[in-house]
Write a protein that holds these residues in place. Structure first.
Motif, PDB file in Angstrom:
ATOM      1  N   GLU A 152      44.153  45.755  43.474  1.00  0.00           N
ATOM      2  CA  GLU A 152      44.364  44.419  42.894  1.00  0.00           C
ATOM      3  C   GLU A 152      43.169  44.016  42.034  1.00  0.00           C
ATOM      4  O   GLU A 152      43.321  43.410  40.974  1.00  0.00           O
TER       5      GLU A 152
ATOM      6  N   ASP B 144      43.371  45.853  38.746  1.00  0.00           N
ATOM      7  CA  ASP B 144      44.341  45.201  37.851  1.00  0.00           C
ATOM      8  C   ASP B 144      43.733  43.974  37.176  1.00  0.00           C
ATOM      9  O   ASP B 144      43.881  43.771  35.966  1.00  0.00           O
ATOM     10  N   GLU B 145      43.041  43.153  37.961  1.00  0.00           N
ATOM     11  CA  GLU B 145      42.436  41.924  37.413  1.00  0.00           C
ATOM     12  C   GLU B 145      41.377  42.264  36.364  1.00  0.00           C
ATOM     13  O   GLU B 145      41.311  41.641  35.302  1.00  0.00           O
TER      14      GLU B 145
ATOM     15  N   ASP C 108      43.349  43.974  33.282  1.00  0.00           N
ATOM     16  CA  ASP C 108      44.294  43.089  32.586  1.00  0.00           C
ATOM     17  C   ASP C 108      43.581  41.947  31.872  1.00  0.00           C
ATOM     18  O   ASP C 108      44.062  41.438  30.853  1.00  0.00           O
TER      19      ASP C 108
ATOM     20  N   TYR D  49      42.940  55.253  40.278  1.00  0.00           N
ATOM     21  CA  TYR D  49      43.909  54.322  39.691  1.00  0.00           C
ATOM     22  C   TYR D  49      43.258  53.540  38.551  1.00  0.00           C
ATOM     23  O   TYR D  49      43.820  53.391  37.467  1.00  0.00           O
ATOM     24  N   TYR D  50      42.041  53.041  38.825  1.00  0.00           N
ATOM     25  CA  TYR D  50      41.315  52.219  37.848  1.00  0.00           C
ATOM     26  C   TYR D  50      41.131  52.977  36.541  1.00  0.00           C
ATOM     27  O   TYR D  50      41.455  52.463  35.466  1.00  0.00           O
TER      28      TYR D  50
ATOM     29  N   LYS E  40      44.374  53.806  34.650  1.00  0.00           N
ATOM     30  CA  LYS E  40      44.941  52.610  34.015  1.00  0.00           C
ATOM     31  C   LYS E  40      44.088  52.168  32.828  1.00  0.00           C
ATOM     32  O   LYS E  40      44.612  51.846  31.757  1.00  0.00           O
TER      33      LYS E  40
ATOM     34  N   LYS F 257      45.102  52.142  28.790  1.00  0.00           N
ATOM     35  CA  LYS F 257      45.066  50.904  28.017  1.00  0.00           C
ATOM     36  C   LYS F 257      44.196  51.079  26.769  1.00  0.00           C
ATOM     37  O   LYS F 257      44.596  50.702  25.654  1.00  0.00           O
TER      38      LYS F 257
END
Lengths: 407, 320
Positions: free
Chosen positions: A233, A236-237, A240, A376-377, A380, A384
């Protein structure tokens, strides 16, 4: 002459000696995860002990050949002894100048503080006097509810958190040390608040958050899964909201989670033995974690004292220690071994026998969870950046991540 | 893998190594414990070494002891010297009736060794093997290096002519014959059964007594007993592969004494500077001896001891 700011004062660097004064074993707080199990109000360093320690160190230049020095002050809470520290630092500076010591102008004074006394006149006067040679880290654990969960005032009666007493000093600290980072410690109870805490620290203006799980065997079944969820989470923060552009969280590093070579990556993790720690009685230790007030179940590991100097035989086990000799076969063969930290003092404290050669594996599941979230980080983030055509620029900038700290 | 079981028969049994046994009060091992120890050794395929006291053992003990093949250690003052295979001399005494069938252990301080070097070597031709144990090795200083070198060179001159007749002395000839580490290996290849019925890493860990301290705790700690068997915590640390300084060292004859290690560095697997320096002085003297004799004459044509620039491997740890 090399400028002070050009020197690499990384505590793991071979060119820098880290010398720690345990000026007091007292602290205003009684943090629940604190490894200092023997804190007390009685043991304070006297000026005589401090002076004798400095004289021994500076009079034996041939034994301290590192190019630079970090004079580190810890407690308890070091700023409880600001007057003594001020006297020590003045004496160090004068003696280094008088002796034309090779550390003159190659030194910093370093502090890890709970931040409560940061604003006081005495502390501020000290900071102003030594501002070009200072490194100060204030420990703030995140949001009020996370911070106050563990970092509470000592004393009887209902628990009282220390968040408000610390956060009020953060703006002044960041004004004086804009590049400063903070250390966050994670124990079992505060896992659910990791995401909000890191984001909160970024919002306070702290751009570098060095965070690690306690090394002690405190972890409960399922902690690793909740931990991983929090980190996902958080990832993601950060991604994003483009927070990665200005902020660093040490949980996310590309170097974490790779296999390690038996020969090429065999060095010890920490600097125990290369550092020197001095307690209130004038005993020398390979690291503060080997002083008695840091140990739950083992005896303190003294390597000398201010009267007799360092016993080099007592240092040999530390200076010959390597990763594989102290690790289990499972750790040696681990596919995600890189970045898996250990604390030599905790290894010693948790070992079956009084040895530093038995690695504690209490954080194994937490490290593996970190690796999964870390993978994951980066997957992702890079996707991006590729889609935005920014990956090359990002990689050129490089990413500053401090090594996982002791605490 | 364990190969030997040392059985200390009495609290006053002789020390044959670096440790001192100052116990004067007799405490003979219980005969049932002795029997169980022998059975344990038989079941585990361990060779037995008995360490004897100075007094004559009861006949029933001797009968039990001789129920299995063994080696016996005793002091030169023991009443049982005729039965022993290894005789321990506590300090040098010239009036010993040496026997070529036996091995001699000379426990001696560095000061006495330096002083009596000439007397000692006069007896080389009366022995087949002498093991020299410096009892105060921890006090060995850099200023002792030249003196010990002198002793080794002096011994070497005599050993050169005696070695082909079969004479061996640990500090000069052992290294010549070895091509891999061959240390004491207490805790890895041998353990000790004491009169209290417990196992110890070696006799030193028993004879140090209840009050013995080494800085991090009690030096006396047992590693099991006859009922529950052997349980050595962190047993890997007794093996040379887990000793960073030793595993690449070529002072193959070094005792690598874990008792000295623990007392001087606090770690079983880490030798002191002094132990390394002494072993390397012996190693280098062995090299000179080998070269002066000629390896072909010793029937060790493959053996070569390399030139090295250090006396303590710690000094080149980054290169190891």
């Amino acid at each position: 002459m090399t400028k002070i700011k050009d020197l690499d004062f990384s505590w793991q660097s071979k060119i820098t000696k880290n010398i720690t004064f345990i000026v007091t074993k007292d602290c205003q707080l009684a943090c629940k995860y604190c490894y200092l199990v023997g804190k007390n109000e009685k043991e304070r360093m006297s000026w005589e002990v401090a002076k004798q320690a400095i004289d021994y160190i500076l009079n034996n230049e041939d034994k301290f050949k590192e190019e630079a020095v970090i004079w580190d002050f810890i407690g308890g809470e070091p700023f409880l002894e600001i007057e003594l520290i001020d006297k020590i630092c003045d004496y160090i500076k004068i003696q280094m100048f008088k002796k034309d010591h090779h550390w003159f102008n190659s030194y910093i004074f370093s502090f890890s503080t709970n931040g409560i006394n940061y604003h006081t006149e005495k502390v501020q006067n000290f900071i102003n006097k030594n501002k070009d040679h200072l490194s100060i880290g204030i420990t703030i654990d995140g949001t009020k509810r996370k911070h106050d969960l563990n970092r509470i005032w000592k004393g009887e009666g209902p628990e009282k958190g220390s968040y408000e007493d610390v956060v009020k000093n953060i703006p002044l600290w960041l004004k004086q040390f804009p590049e400063a980072g903070t250390k966050v410690t994670i124990s079992s109870t505060d896992i659910p608040y990791i995401k909000e805490s890191v984001l909160h620290l970024f919002s306070l203006g702290i751009h570098e958050v060095n965070i690690n799980c306690v090394f002690e065997d405190v972890w409960k079944e399922g902690d690793d899964l909740v931990f991983e969820e929090q980190l996902i989470e958080l990832a993601d923060e950060i991604i994003d909201n483009n927070l990665y552009e200005d902020n660093v969280c040490s949980f996310f590093s590309e170097h974490i989670g790779k296999p390690l070579d038996r020969e090429l990556d065999n060095q010890n993790w920490c600097g125990a033995g290369k550092m020197l720690s001095i307690d209130t009685a004038g005993n020398f230790y390979p690291c503060t974690r080997f002083a008695q007030y840091s140990l739950r179940s083992k005896r303190n590991w003294i390597i000398g004292d201010i009267n007799n100097g360092i016993d080099n035989n007592k240092l040999r086990p530390f200076l010959t220690l390597d990763r594989c000799t102290q690790s289990s076969q499972e750790c040696i063969d681990c596919e995600v071994a890189s970045g898996c930290a250990w604390c030599q003092g905790e290894n010693y404290d948790a070992a079956l026998t009084p040895t530093i050669y038995q690695r504690s594996t209490a954080i194994c599941k937490m490290h593996k969870a970190t690796v999964r979230a870390n993978n994951y980080y980066w997957n992702k983030l890079y996707r991006k950046l590729e889609l935005e055509g920014k990956r090359e620029d990002f990689e050129k900038r490089g990413i500053k991540v401090s090594p996982i700290s002791c605490y | 893998m364990l190969k030997y079981l040392v059985i200390v028969l009495d609290d006053t049994s002789v020390s044959y190594c670096h440790y001192n046994n100052e116990c004067k009060e007799k405490r003979l091992i219980d005969i049932d414990t002795l029997k169980k120890g022998i059975v344990y050794a038989m079941k585990e395929n361990l060779s037995i070494q008995y360490v004897l006291p100075d007094y004559t053992l009861p006949k029933k003990y001797v009968e039990v002891m001789e129920s299995i093949d063994n080696i016996k250690f005793c002091s030169s003052n023991s009443d049982m010297i005729d039965e022993a295979d290894v005789i321990v001399l506590n300090g040098w005494c010239s009036n010993i009736n040496f026997n070529r069938e036996k091995t001699y252990v000379l426990r001696i301080s560095k000061e006495e060794l330096f002083e009596k070097e000439k007397d000692i070597k006069l007896s080389f031709d009366k022995m087949s093997r002498l093991n020299v144990v410096i009892t105060n090795i921890t006090s060995f200083k850099d200023s002792d290096i030249d003196r010990y070198n002198d002793v080794l060179n002096s011994f070497s001159k005599d050993v050169k002519s005696l070695i082909q007749n079969g004479f061996k002395i640990n500090i000069l000839t052992d290294r010549i014959m070895l091509d891999a580490m061959n240390n004491c290996n207490a805790g890895a290849e041998n353990i000790t059964l004491a009169p209290d019925g417990c196992f110890y890493v070696c006799p030193a860990f028993y004879h140090c007594g209840e009050n013995g301290e080494y800085g991090l705790g009690k030096t006396k700690f047992c590693i099991g007993n006859l009922e529950k068997g052997v349980d050595i915590k962190n047993s890997q640390l007794y093996e040379v592969e887990y000793a960073p300084l030793c595993r690449k060292c070529d002072a193959y004859h070094c005792k690598r004494c874990v008792w000295l290690n623990l007392n001087s560095t606090y770690e079983i697997n880490t030798p002191s500077h002094e132990q390394c320096v002494v072993a390397h002085l012996e190693r280098n003297a062995s090299k000179t001896l080998l070269e002066s004799i000629g390896k072909h004459k010793l029937f060790v044509p493959e053996k070569e001891i390399k030139e090295i620039s250090y006396l303590d491997p710690f000094d080149i740890i980054d290169k190891l």
